[in-house]
Scaffold this motif. Sequence first.
Motif, PDB file in Angstrom:
ATOM      1  N   GLN A  57      -4.591  -7.457  -7.305  1.00 30.94           N
ATOM      2  CA  GLN A  57      -3.398  -6.881  -6.582  1.00 30.94           C
ATOM      3  C   GLN A  57      -2.858  -5.737  -7.681  1.00 30.94           C
ATOM      4  N   ALA A  58      -2.761  -6.055  -8.899  1.00 21.52           N
ATOM      5  CA  ALA A  58      -2.415  -5.176  -9.974  1.00 21.52           C
ATOM      6  C   ALA A  58      -3.378  -4.152 -10.203  1.00 21.52           C
ATOM      7  N   ARG A  59      -4.556  -4.421 -10.092  1.00 22.71           N
ATOM      8  CA  ARG A  59      -5.573  -3.212 -10.317  1.00 22.71           C
ATOM      9  C   ARG A  59      -5.762  -2.218  -9.010  1.00 22.71           C
ATOM     10  N   ALA A  60      -5.256  -2.834  -7.865  1.00 21.97           N
ATOM     11  CA  ALA A  60      -5.310  -1.979  -6.774  1.00 21.97           C
ATOM     12  C   ALA A  60      -4.075  -0.978  -6.450  1.00 21.97           C
ATOM     13  N   THR A  61      -2.948  -1.279  -7.377  1.00 23.75           N
ATOM     14  CA  THR A  61      -1.809  -1.036  -7.111  1.00 23.75           C
ATOM     15  C   THR A  61      -1.591   0.432  -8.079  1.00 23.75           C
ATOM     16  N   VAL A  62      -0.735   1.416  -7.538  1.00 27.08           N
ATOM     17  CA  VAL A  62      -0.502   2.469  -8.370  1.00 27.08           C
ATOM     18  C   VAL A  62       0.906   2.679  -8.087  1.00 27.08           C
ATOM     19  N   TYR A  63       2.169   2.753  -9.012  1.00 27.75           N
ATOM     20  CA  TYR A  63       3.288   3.254  -8.429  1.00 27.75           C
ATOM     21  C   TYR A  63       3.503   4.809  -9.187  1.00 27.75           C
ATOM     22  N   THR A  64       4.223   5.507  -8.509  1.00 28.70           N
ATOM     23  CA  THR A  64       4.110   6.890  -8.729  1.00 28.70           C
ATOM     24  C   THR A  64       5.870   7.506  -8.673  1.00 28.70           C
ATOM     25  N   ILE A  65       6.387   7.916  -9.621  1.00 25.17           N
ATOM     26  CA  ILE A  65       7.611   8.500  -9.578  1.00 25.17           C
ATOM     27  C   ILE A  65       7.509   9.915  -9.834  1.00 25.17           C
ATOM     28  N   THR A  66       7.940  10.727  -8.721  1.00 20.30           N
ATOM     29  CA  THR A  66       7.895  12.125  -9.071  1.00 20.30           C
ATOM     30  C   THR A  66       9.499  12.518  -8.907  1.00 20.30           C
ATOM     31  N   ASN A  67       9.483  13.743  -9.233  1.00 23.29           N
ATOM     32  CA  ASN A  67      10.972  14.484  -9.002  1.00 23.29           C
ATOM     33  C   ASN A  67      11.493  14.730  -7.710  1.00 23.29           C
ATOM     34  N   ARG A  68      10.708  14.091  -6.472  1.00 21.43           N
ATOM     35  CA  ARG A  68      11.085  13.952  -5.234  1.00 21.43           C
ATOM     36  C   ARG A  68      11.233  12.796  -4.733  1.00 21.43           C
ATOM     37  N   ARG A  69      10.495  11.790  -4.932  1.00 24.53           N
ATOM     38  CA  ARG A  69      10.192  10.677  -4.381  1.00 24.53           C
ATOM     39  C   ARG A  69       9.739   9.502  -5.172  1.00 24.53           C
ATOM     40  N   VAL A  70       9.464   8.320  -4.666  1.00 28.92           N
ATOM     41  CA  VAL A  70       8.635   7.354  -4.992  1.00 28.92           C
ATOM     42  C   VAL A  70       7.392   7.086  -4.194  1.00 28.92           C
ATOM     43  N   ALA A  71       6.381   6.959  -4.751  1.00 31.45           N
ATOM     44  CA  ALA A  71       5.120   6.707  -3.860  1.00 31.45           C
ATOM     45  C   ALA A  71       4.449   5.158  -4.422  1.00 31.45           C
ATOM     46  N   MET A  72       4.160   4.422  -3.365  1.00 30.52           N
ATOM     47  CA  MET A  72       3.752   3.012  -3.856  1.00 30.52           C
ATOM     48  C   MET A  72       2.231   2.914  -2.909  1.00 30.52           C
ATOM     49  N   ARG A  73       1.174   3.010  -3.873  1.00 28.22           N
ATOM     50  CA  ARG A  73      -0.266   2.737  -3.442  1.00 28.22           C
ATOM     51  C   ARG A  73      -0.452   1.270  -3.597  1.00 28.22           C
ATOM     52  N   ILE A  74      -0.383   0.548  -2.672  1.00 28.89           N
ATOM     53  CA  ILE A  74      -0.235  -1.002  -2.554  1.00 28.89           C
ATOM     54  C   ILE A  74      -1.567  -1.524  -1.779  1.00 28.89           C
ATOM     55  N   GLY A  75      -1.660  -2.656  -2.036  1.00 22.91           N
ATOM     56  CA  GLY A  75      -2.832  -3.570  -1.163  1.00 22.91           C
ATOM     57  C   GLY A  75      -4.138  -3.545  -1.573  1.00 22.91           C
ATOM     58  N   ALA A  76      -4.898  -4.854  -1.466  1.00 32.15           N
ATOM     59  CA  ALA A  76      -6.084  -5.085  -2.053  1.00 32.15           C
ATOM     60  C   ALA A  76      -7.344  -4.628  -0.895  1.00 32.15           C
ATOM     61  N   ALA A  77      -6.918  -5.434  -0.096  1.00 33.63           N
ATOM     62  CA  ALA A  77      -7.899  -5.719   1.291  1.00 33.63           C
ATOM     63  C   ALA A  77      -7.163  -4.507   2.200  1.00 33.63           C
ATOM     64  N   LEU A  78      -6.062  -4.592   2.704  1.00 28.30           N
ATOM     65  CA  LEU A  78      -5.631  -3.218   3.232  1.00 28.30           C
ATOM     66  C   LEU A  78      -4.540  -2.154   2.534  1.00 28.30           C
ATOM     67  N   THR A  79      -5.108  -1.186   2.162  1.00 28.15           N
ATOM     68  CA  THR A  79      -4.529  -0.393   1.398  1.00 28.15           C
ATOM     69  C   THR A  79      -3.593   0.582   2.246  1.00 28.15           C
ATOM     70  N   VAL A  80      -2.464   0.770   1.711  1.00 30.97           N
ATOM     71  CA  VAL A  80      -1.431   1.482   2.163  1.00 30.97           C
ATOM     72  C   VAL A  80      -0.622   2.439   1.194  1.00 30.97           C
ATOM     73  N   THR A  81      -0.011   3.629   1.501  1.00 32.02           N
ATOM     74  CA  THR A  81       0.520   4.490   0.591  1.00 32.02           C
ATOM     75  C   THR A  81       2.114   4.444   1.230  1.00 32.02           C
ATOM     76  N   LEU A  82       3.063   3.990   0.541  1.00 33.41           N
ATOM     77  CA  LEU A  82       4.247   4.186   1.020  1.00 33.41           C
ATOM     78  C   LEU A  82       5.128   5.563   0.355  1.00 33.41           C
ATOM     79  N   ASN A  83       5.626   6.428   0.725  1.00 33.45           N
ATOM     80  CA  ASN A  83       6.479   7.738   0.392  1.00 33.45           C
ATOM     81  C   ASN A  83       7.580   7.334   0.656  1.00 33.45           C
ATOM     82  N   LEU A  84       8.689   7.184  -0.521  1.00 31.32           N
ATOM     83  CA  LEU A  84       9.978   6.924  -0.208  1.00 31.32           C
ATOM     84  C   LEU A  84      10.672   8.077  -0.917  1.00 31.32           C
ATOM     85  N   PRO A  85      11.176   9.204  -0.075  1.00 30.63           N
ATOM     86  CA  PRO A  85      11.985  10.206  -0.636  1.00 30.63           C
ATOM     87  C   PRO A  85      13.220   9.527  -1.114  1.00 30.63           C
TER      88      PRO A  85
END
Length: 210
Positions: free
Chosen positions: A94-122
């Motif tokens: 789970q940790a290896r498949a995850t990337v948390y990203t903070i930008t100047n506009r949003r938080v993005a979360m690429r999560i999931g090992a079997a089912l990968t999704v990316t959450l875009n949270l302005p």
Amino acid sequence: MSHDDFAVEPVRGLPETPPEGERILWQGAPDWWRLSVEALSLPWVAGYFVVLAVWRFITMMDQMPLVTAIAAALPLVIMGIVVCLMLMLVGYIQARATVYTITNRRVAMRIGAALTVTLNLPYTQVGRADLKLTKGGTGTIVLDLMGDTRLSYLVCWPHVRPWVMRRTQPALRCIPEAAKVAHLLAEAAETRVATPKIARSAPQHALAAE
């Protein structure tokens, strides 16, 4: 030949190249050990099997020799070790498949090992962020979303606030230097929300006098 499951990403952790003006301020992932301990309840599972093994040993020691009683409890110990190793493997994946990203506009979360999704949270959808620190500087940043934004608890798990299912709160779980990251996120969100949006209107033509 090496294979990268996320080779299709134009930018690591993001489904598409950030638009003009958006800058990546920080990227990270959970600490796999802390994720196994906190999200997968590793100590509780280990303690459960220890209690079972001790109980089996105590109930058997009066009925058979000491060595035989130990042998009777040993399968429970082995079973507990196997289960704990499996939980640690899940935490690592789970940790290896995850990337948390903070930008100047949003938080993005690429999560999931079997089912990968990316959450875009302005930041405009984030009502507040709560920081929970643990030993060693790792911690979890919980995001409370505003409005009608709804997320699936099961899809986002374990990257959520535990047991809050009615209104799922996504979380950056078990990240190193969490206090520093929380400060960075707070500054970026405050700057973004305080920046006025200028809408470009259609040109107006003066009316000729009749």
